[in-house]
Each structure stands twice: as structure tokens, then as C-alpha cells.
Design a protein around this motif. Structure first.
Motif: not given
Length: 596
Positions: A62-67, A69-74
Motif C-alpha cells: 500500500a502507498a499514500f499519495a503525497p500530502g 492523499g488517497d490510498l493506493l494498494f495492490v
């Protein structure tokens, strides 16, 4: 229910230190209805949208967008998923990345560029429209961890990849070409930065290493149990590590020493990446066994501390009432002060409080639905910031984010609204609807678009009387648990599990082990229910382990708790502690460490 005389104290004795909370303190003795809104921490990712049940195929990251932001995950497929910070919506960000490569890792650069690592050794770049393109290849081994070199570090702007036996490799974003192998000293599964220092998880030796620019590794923390994911909480100067060998989340100080166990979760031994938004929320995917339905977890930090959290607070308040965890990781609670019939100067009132993660308490509003109303239950909508408050007269009061009050729904049968929760998206066709339990044995379902309560199910006691259903809680995978506290006439407390069709299963617990239960929470990581109760005149927090068959065990003795048949809120903070409403003559909060 039974009411007892409550001690009174000066309302202005309440501590009103503010930490991102709205409202004002009223020192009047009557039923003032004033108070501002409840404001969340700016930009912090909303914990109230978690946990989320998902379908997982394998190892995750998982990773957050900078600042913030939204959460992305695989999750080991060719797709990238996104959770929106604005409303918690789960959507697909990209599909078929790299022609359907099995994605194992993800990172978001400061400029918003998304990079993913695949099981075949590829690193791909994905644009804002979800279109992917080849970026680099690290060899034949899966890329299980990615990081971006921070400013002023020797790796500034570069993409770093952990690829097991292929080593840690450095990829120049301006000229990807052939990655530079930094070290192959061990199998490294995940990466993060502590300041400008590269930190890596060494699965060969079960340790956390720091990696120098020449590839030299130095042990920071040894003795871990199959570590699979790592991230940094810079403010706390702590590394958060997922250990698959003992399925626990732990803190490791950046200076070494530790680890400190935080909470149990199921981690995939092939890799479970952790993300931190830098503002207050960590996120990861838990799954057991791999390939089964999994859970996207979100947890607020810092963890609650027994040294600073808990205790009673002054004011004309009582110890019964509900408790809720807000989207920013703080808590909201209701309390009541019944009038003393022997004191003509005493008058009834009710109260709405907030308490932050440092036990700073603030009065938000009084006299809700009138100064004579008993507030018994509470839940929230993390998107709109609405609160829904259940009363003893069978009404549910809606409080909007600015503090405005309105009648939301009324139980036609006039039952007391003892428990109140929002259903998750996984609960059949009823995701987002409100569910309430009453002293008449009804479970009510309320659609916010048409708030006319419908009886979802009814529970009767063994004596064929309506069962007082003192609380309820949902699991993220769509199970509803309901607590029948047995009442004073028929002391046979029970816990039921309901599915979305309204079919009930009695967990078959020994009534004597449950005592006089009032509050119900859930620890999904530990696969157990948390029950606030009184057993043989002693206030306790119990764990109902959702094994086959379920078992009951005592977690902790509480200093003070209402003695049965009065609502007692209990909420798990998802990082090792349960917060329980306590007190008979004054209201307060107790933090119970339920792990380790």
C-alpha cells in the motif's frame, strides 16, 4: 433499566484542552443546546472508512499519495485499487497493469508518479489515468518493496527496489536503463527511509538493516519473526514492522532497541507492505489464508498510552452512555445526569463529549433532544460527520457536522435505543444503513434515504419475553453480532451472530461467564469480540474468541463500571487498546491493553 443517584460536581471542572475538536464549554446548569461542530484533523486520512473487506489474491502493498492523499494498494493481481480520502470510496485505479503482471509492491513519488513492482521482476510506471508503461527490470525475482529516495539523500529522486535474491537495486528516474545493484547481501523484502537513511527488511536473518550508499548493511534490530513489511512514523521516530511469523504489528525505534508489540493481524509471509500518510494513519492489507477474502486496515497513531489516557472527569455526568471512534481517531461519547428526587434543586441533563488520543476531554453540547432525555447509544457517518444518537424514548437524533439537531427516526414500538451502528458495504443490500437494538428485543434497520425503522429481526428470552439487546457490532466482512444482556428477571445473557438475511446463530456461550454484559466491540485482528460486563460484582472486559467453538476469557478488571442494564460503550482502537466508558457517579474512560 435501573437508575441510581449520581454525584454532582462543578461542570467547569472538566478539562477542556482542545486538539482538533469543535464545540464550546457551557458552564450553565440547565439544558443549553449550544455547541459547535466536531472538526476532524485537517488532511489526516479518515480511519472511519476502515476496515474494508476486499478480495485478495496474494501478497499486498500500500502507498499514500503525497500530502495525505488517497490510498493506493495492490494484492498480487494485475490491478491497482484506490480508497478516496474524501469519502472512503473503493475504486479500481488501474487494471491489467503490464499486461496482467502480478503486482507485489507500490510507491507514489512526491510528484504523484506511481510505480509498481511485479512478480516477474519488472518495475512499471502508471500515470494518473491508470495507463502503465515499462520502467525497468530487476531480474527474475519478485519486486516486493519500493521506495523513493528523499531530498538531500544520496538516493534523491531515485526509485529503489527490493527484489529478494536480485538484491536492492537503484533506478534512476531520468535514465532508467539498467538498474544499479546496491547490495545482494541478503534477501530484502521491503524498504523505507528514516530521514536520509535507507532501511530494509532482511528476511534471510529476520532483522531490520540500514543500508549505506556503498551497500554496506548494519543491523538495526535483530530477532524479528519473519518480517514482511516496514514503514516509518517520523514524528514518533518509530519504524512500524509487520511480522508474519507471529502475526503482529510492532514498533522498532529508529535508534534501535525494541521491538514493542502493538496489535495482532494476519500478515502474508510472501509480503505485506505498510503505508503511513505522514500525518496520523497507517494502512495495510491483512489476509489469512492468502487468496481468501482479506481486510484493508487503517489505524490511527500515536497509539493510546495507559500512562496518559483514562480516568474520570468532573461535571454533573453519569457513567452510562455510549462511545464511538471518529474518523480522525478521536472519540465521542454521550453521558447523562438523572435528577435526584430527594434534591429539589437537582435537574436532569445530558451531555456530548469528545476525547482525543491524549485523554483531553471537551464538552461539545448539552440538552440534546431536551434536558430530560436519556442518551443511550451513538454512531457516526465518517463522510458527512453526522452523529446519530439513540434515546430512551425510542428516538434517534441526528446531529450534523455543524452541531444542528433534528429528529431522524422513531421506533414505532417505543423501545429504548440501546445500540446503534452503521452497516458495512458487505452486509447484503444494507451497506450504509443504520441498525439499532432495543430493550424490546428488536433489531431495527433504518435506511437514511427513507428513515422509517423496519424490524430486521426480533430476539426473545427463554421465558418468551422480549430480550433487552444492549449492544451490537459489525465485522468488516459482513457479520452482525448482537448482545442480549439477559435482563434482571431472566439472567441468561447471550451473543448472537446475524447474517444479512436476518438468520441468527446463538454462539452458545456460558451465561455465567458473561455476567451482566452491557457493551460490545470487536477486535478483528485478534478474531474476538470485546464485552464490557460485571461478573460476580466485578467490572470486567471479556474476550469472546470467535473460534469453533467460541470461548470466553477475562482480559482485564475495570476500576468502575455500571452494574448491568445500563449502556456501556466499548471501542477497540485497532492498535492494541480498548477504550471503555466507566464510572457510576462520574463519567470517564478506561484504556485496557488487550494485546500483548
Amino acid at each position: 433499566m435501573c437508575w441510581r443517584r449520581r454525584a454532582r460536581a462543578a461542570l467547569c471542572a472538566i478539562t477542556t484542552l482542545v486538539w482538533g475538536l469543535g464545540g464550546s464549554l457551557s458552564c450553565g446548569g440547565g439544558g443549553g443546546g449550544g455547541g459547535g461542530g466536531i472538526i476532524t484533523i485537517p488532511f489526516a486520512f479518515p480511519q472511519g472508512f476502515f476496515p474494508i473487506s476486499i478480495t485478495a489474491a496474494g501478497p499486498s502493498d500500500a502507498a499514500f499519495a503525497p500530502g495525505g492523499g488517497d490510498l493506493l494498494f495492490v494484492t498480487g493481481t494485475g490491478d491497482i485499487f484506490r480508497v478516496a480520502i474524501a469519502d472512503g470510496a473503493l475504486t479500481t485505479f488501474a487494471t491489467g497493469v503490464g499486461g496482467g503482471a502480478l503486482l507485489r509492491s507500490i510507491v507514489v513519488a512526491g510528484d504523484g508518479a506511481v510505480f509498481v513492482g511485479a512478480a516477474n521482476g519488472d518495475v512499471l510506471q502508471v500515470d494518473a489515468m491508470g495507463v502503465s508503461m515499462p520502467f525497468a527490470n530487476t531480474g527474475a525475482n519478485p519486486v516486493t518493496g519500493l521506495a523513493i529516495g528523499p531530498a538531500e539523500s544520496p538516493f534523491e529522486g531515485n526509485v529503489l527496489a527490493a527484489a529478494g535474491a536480485s538484491g536492492i537495486q537503484v533506478i534512476d528516474r531520468n535514465s532508467p536503463g539498467t538498474p544499479m545493484v546496491l547490495t545482494t547481501a541478503a534477501d530484502y523484502i521491503d524498504l523505507t527511509f528514516s530521514g536520509v537513511t535507507l532501511v530494509a527488511l532482511d528476511t534471510t536473518n529476520d532483522e531490520v538493516d540500514t543500508i549505506a550508499t556503498d551497500g554496506t548493511d548494519t543491523v538495526l534490530q535483530a530477532g524479528l519473526n519473519d518480517p514482511v513489511g516496514i514503514t516509518l512514523d517520523a514524528a514518533a521516530q518509530q519504524l512500524l514492522v509487520a511480522e508474519a511469523g507471529n502475526d503482529r504489528l510492532s514498533f522498532v525505534p529508529v535508534t534501535g532497541g525494541g521491538p514493542t508489540p502493538l496489535a495482532p493481524y494476519d500478515f502474508d509471509p510472501m509480503g505485506t507492505g505498510i503505508a503511513y500518510d505522514g500525518l496520523g494513519t497507517i494502512a495495510f492489507v491483512s489476509a489469512d489464508p492468502p487468496g481468501a477474502a482479506a481486510t484493508l486496515q487503517g489505524i490511527n497513531v500515536p497509539p493510546l498510552s495507559p500512562a496518559t489516557f483514562g480516568g474520570t472527569f468532573g461535571g454533573p455526568t453519569a457513567g452510562f452512555g455510549d462511545l464511538e471512534l471518529l474518523r480522525d481517531g478521536n472519540f465521542v461519547a454521550v453521558a447523562n445526569d438523572p435528577d435526584d428526587p430527594m434534591d429539589p434543586t437537582d435537574s436532569f441533563n445530558n451531555f456530548l463529549f469528545t476525547v482525543n488520543r491524549f485523554a483531553e476531554i471537551q464538552l461539545v453540547q448539552t440538552g440534546i433532544a431536551g434536558a430530560q432525555e436519556l442518551l443511550l447509544s451513538l454512531t457516526s457517518d465518517p463522510v458527512t460527520q453526522q452523529l446519530f444518537i439513540g434515546t430512551a424514548s425510542g428516538t434517534i437524533i441526528e446531529r450534523n457536522g455543524l452541531g444542528g439537531l433534528s429528529l431522524f427516526a422513531t421506533d414505532p414500538a417505543g423501545g429504548q435505543i440501546l445500540g446503534l451502528e452503521r452497516a458495512p458495504a458487505t452486509f447484503g443490500a444494507f451497506g450504509g444503513q443504520l441498525f439499532a437494538t432495543t430493550d424490546r428485543g428488536d433489531i431495527l434497520r433504518i435506511d437514511p434515504a427513507n428513515p422509517m425503522p423496519v424490524v430486521f429481526a426480533n430476539v426473545m428470552t427463554p421465558a418468551a419475553q422480549p430480550a433487552p439487546l444492549s449492544d451490537l457490532v459489525f465485522s468488516s466482512d459482513g457479520r452482525l453480532f448482537v448482545l442480549d444482556n439477559g435482563d434482571e428477571i431472566t439472567p441468561t445473557p447471550r451473543v448472537f451472530e446475524f447474517d444479512a438475511a436476518g438468520m441468527a446463530t446463538d454462539l452458545g456461550l456460558n451465561p455465567a461467564s458473561l455476567g451482566q454484559p452491557d457493551g460490545l466491540g470487536i477486535d478483528e485482528g485478534g478474531n474476538r469480540l470485546l464485552v464490557a460486563t460485571v461478573v460476580t460484582a466485578q467490572a470486567q472486559l471479556l474476550a469472546v474468541n470467535l473460534t469453533t467453538p467460541p470461548t470466553v476469557s477475562a482480559l482485564n478488571l475495570l476500576v468502575s463500571l455500571d452494574e448491568g442494564f445500563l449502556p456501556t460503550g466499548v471501542v477497540y482502537d485497532r492498535i492494541g487498546g480498548a477504550v471503555v466508558r466507566i464510572g457510576s457517579d462520574t463519567a470517564g474512560f478506561a484504556l485496557v491493553q488487550v494485546f500483548p
